[in-house]
Design a protein around this motif. Structure first.
Motif, PDB file in Angstrom:
ATOM      1  N   LEU A   1       0.841  -1.190   0.000  1.00 20.03           N
ATOM      2  CA  LEU A   1       0.000   0.000   0.000  1.00 20.03           C
ATOM      3  C   LEU A   1       0.881   1.247   0.000  1.00 20.03           C
ATOM      4  N   MET A   2       0.481   2.203  -0.835  1.00 18.20           N
ATOM      5  CA  MET A   2       1.242   3.439  -0.979  1.00 18.20           C
ATOM      6  C   MET A   2       0.334   4.615  -0.634  1.00 18.20           C
ATOM      7  N   ASP A   3       0.795   5.479   0.280  1.00 14.31           N
ATOM      8  CA  ASP A   3       0.021   6.644   0.700  1.00 14.31           C
ATOM      9  C   ASP A   3       0.036   7.682  -0.418  1.00 14.31           C
ATOM     10  N   VAL A   4      -1.165   8.133  -0.835  1.00 14.87           N
ATOM     11  CA  VAL A   4      -1.270   9.103  -1.932  1.00 14.87           C
ATOM     12  C   VAL A   4      -1.917  10.404  -1.464  1.00 14.87           C
ATOM     13  N   GLY A   5      -1.975  10.625  -0.174  1.00 15.76           N
ATOM     14  CA  GLY A   5      -2.521  11.885   0.296  1.00 15.76           C
ATOM     15  C   GLY A   5      -3.566  11.688   1.361  1.00 15.76           C
ATOM     16  N   PRO A   6      -3.833  12.722   2.134  1.00 19.11           N
ATOM     17  CA  PRO A   6      -4.767  12.595   3.257  1.00 19.11           C
ATOM     18  C   PRO A   6      -6.216  12.398   2.839  1.00 19.11           C
TER      19      PRO A   6
END
Length: 666
Positions: free
Chosen positions: A580-585
């Motif tokens: 999983l990759m964080d792409v923003g809040p």
């Protein structure tokens, strides 16, 4: 003879002593777990049957095709027409011999020469010669009688060819018989016309006068017209299958005989009405290509015209049976197969197989194993449990033969203590019966049914309850199944799903206080229900084996369970290739895929596994392949989490995981 009827409770045996619902589930389980779905799995079972116990539709169709080919080879009209010609030649020879004796110059001799000249100019075809001889007065009484007999026999054949066994109760056709047939046709045409105009007609009176002509004993005008339409359609098929010369001769013969009986008009009118009323019948459709057609020289013994038409009608019935069994049309059902036609074609055994095939879907649906959603069959939660139970039985049977010391049971726990509660008894459960609660249920049911005046209370299976026992240690398990497309390609997906259903059945039946979470993972991880494992939807062709997300979801689910013992069982055939990759809040994390795996994917997956182990969860990883990358990653995972690693054949998954679960719970 007395019959007893009772409500279905899942324990009856509707298929006979050699077949039960468990056998049916065993037959369709592989197809269901392979992704065919309940509808297709049942259809495949009905096609192949169960060798030695139940014939399938494919076998019935093969037998029908063999029967059809035999019937087609037996058709031979050449011999019948040749017999007519042979008998005509004998009659003409008798007449010529009689005429040859008349010599001299008198009128009798001159008449004889003129008659001989007429006979010399007769057409070569039997039909044409017979038509010309209709108005000829034979001088030889024996020849005249033989000709009259031949015409009478052919008239019966023509009528029976159009109406099955119409003249069966008659001897030789007399003028009175012909007149009665003519009256019957006129009344029949009048009834058809009255019905089309919405007027009343007297069908019972018609059958009272002419019922002996119709051995089928039709009860309505529609039934009578259906019988006649099928017969005349068979006649048209026979004509269409003949060579042009044969067809011409037969049509000439029919016209000559029907015109002589003044039946041609009534017959033509009825034939036109029948074609309009039954356009779905195979009118004028030749027999199939490659078959031995009538008169091809390859048929059987010569048969009369009516017998040939009957054979074609039987072939049409075989066509209808084959089409109904193929089911290649909207709304097709086994109920469309005519049992009587099947019995005539293949016998009582075929009808018995058909009835049992029809019963399969009905009983599975009534027992709750499958349900119908939007017109399609799907495996119900109860069906998924039953599939798991069958897989569980198979595992325990194998363990029993290997002296593993375990046995199938649905008792709530091994070393257990009563909780003070009770639970409903289900078929197969063992344990202490809650006597007071069971009797209370029976009394309450009897009272609700208005049985106050009864002197005794009857106990029924639904009344029984068992004393619920609580195991001293409880377990929460998260089963992680690799959903990547390599699983079915390598043959791992079917045994993995069978193991998952069996584990679900084991925990629900033997350890009801335990908890099982099913989690599937590919590019993302998701929670699964047992019915998802039986759904028709195939695995998605997506990229990624996201173990990190699977560990994260398992940690969250197990964290909600206040259990003393928690474990993860992961089944996979590949190393992690996604995370999983964080792409923003404001957006949900997205899956990142890479092959070969990136260092970031490896690190994030190992970190999530360590979080899982730190929360008190034991990791059990089952590797179904031994690729170097997978082995290296799993060795790191085992060292960091103190988990257990196993390399095994996917076919041994169920046996090992279930026996290990039972052993650790004892």
């Amino acid at each position: 003879m007395q019959s007893r009827y009772e409500q279905w409770d899942g324990s009856q045996d509707p298929f006979g002593p050699d077949l039960d619902i468990g056998d049916i589930l065993d037959e369709i389980s592989d197809d269901i777990l392979s992704g065919y779905g309940a509808q297709s799995a049942l259809r495949r079972l009905m096609r192949r049957g169960m060798p030695g116990r139940l014939g399938g539709l494919d076998d019935l169709r093969r037998r029908l095709e063999a029967r059809r080919r035999r019937a087609s080879r037996e058709l031979n009209l050449d011999g019948a027409m040749a017999e007519v010609k042979e008998r005509l030649d004998e009659i003409l020879a008798q007449e010529r011999e009689w005429l040859a004796d008349r010599t001299g110059d008198d009128a009798r001799a001159q008449d004889a020469r003129m008659r001989e000249s007429f006979l010399d100019t007769l057409p070569d075809s039997p039909a044409g010669a017979l038509k010309e001889l209709m108005d000829y007065q034979f001088t030889n009484p024996a020849a005249q009688q033989a000709f009259n007999d031949l015409v009478a026999e052919l008239q019966k054949e023509i009528l029976d060819a159009h109406f099955r066994n119409l003249t069966g109760g008659m001897g030789q056709m007399t003028p009175g018989d012909v007149a009665r047939v003519r009256e019957m046709l006129a009344e029949l045409n009048a009834m058809v016309a009255a019905r089309e105009q919405g007027e009343e007609y007297d069908f019972p009176g018609f059958m009272e006068r002419y019922g002996d002509m119709f051995p089928e004993h039709p009860r309505t005008l529609d039934e009578l017209l259906e019988v006649l339409a099928k017969r005349m359609a068979a006649m048209s098929r026979l004509l269409a299958s003949l060579s042009p010369e044969q067809r011409r001769q037969l049509e000439e013969l029919a016209r000559a005989l029907l015109s002589d009986m003044d039946l041609a008009f009534e017959m033509d009118q009825l034939a036109g009405e029948l074609r309009a009323l039954a356009p779905h019948l195979p009118w004028d459709l030749p027999l199939g290509e490659g078959e031995d057609l009538p008169g091809s020289g390859m048929g059987g013994q010569a048969m009369p015209l009516s017998a040939a038409v009957g054979a074609v009608e039987a072939l049409s019935d075989l066509d209808e049976l084959e089409q109904a069994m193929a089911g290649d049309y909207p709304g097709a059902s086994l109920d469309d197969v005519d049992e009587e036609k099947l019995r005539r074609a293949l016998g009582d055994d075929a009808v018995s197989d058909l009835r049992r095939l029809r019963q399969i879907e009905k009983v599975l649906e009534e027992s709750g194993v499958v349900t119908r959603q939007k017109g399609k069959l799907e495996v119900s939660p109860r069906g998924a449990r039953r599939l798991g139970e069958r897989a569980l039985v198979a595992v325990f049977e194998r363990l029993r033969t290997e002296n593993a010391g375990v046995h199938e049971t649905r008792e709530a726990g091994g070393a257990a203590e009563p909780t003070g509660a009770t639970r409903p008894w289900r078929f197969g459960d063992t344990g202490e019966i809650a006597v007071q609660r069971s009797i209370f249920n029976a009394v309450l049911r009897t009272t609700a049914a208005g049985g106050r005046s009864r002197s005794r209370v009857e106990l029924r299976p639904d009344d029984f309850e068992l004393v619920e026992a609580e195991t001293r240690t409880r377990t929460a398990t998260a089963l992680l199944l690799d959903l990547s497309f390599s699983m079915p390609l390598r043959g791992h997906w079917l045994p993995a799903k069978r193991m998952a259903l069996a584990l679900h059945a084991l925990i629900e039946g033997k350890y009801p206080q335990d908890k099982l979470y099913l989690i599937g993972f590919s590019d993302y991880a998701r929670r699964l229900q047992p019915t998802d494992l039986t759904a028709r939807a195939p695995l998605e062709r997506v990229y990624g084996t996201n173990m990190q997300h699977a560990f994260l979801l398992a940690r969250r689910l197990l964290g909600e369970e206040p259990r003393a013992s928690k474990q993860v069982i992961m089944v996979t055939d590949g190393e992690p290739t996604a995370h999983l990759m964080d792409v923003g809040p404001e957006r949900a994390p997205e899956a990142f895929f890479s092959w070969p795996p990136t260092t970031e994917t490896i690190h994030k997956t190992l970190a999530e596994a360590m979080h899982l182990a730190a929360s008190g969860v034991t990791l059990n990883v089952f590797m179904l392949e031994d690729a170097p990358g997978l082995v290296n990653f799993m060795e790191k995972l085992g060292r960091l989490t103190a988990g257990r690693l196993f390399r095994m054949d996917s076919q041994d998954l169920g046996r090992f995981i279930l026996s290990d679960y039972v052993r650790r719970r004892m």
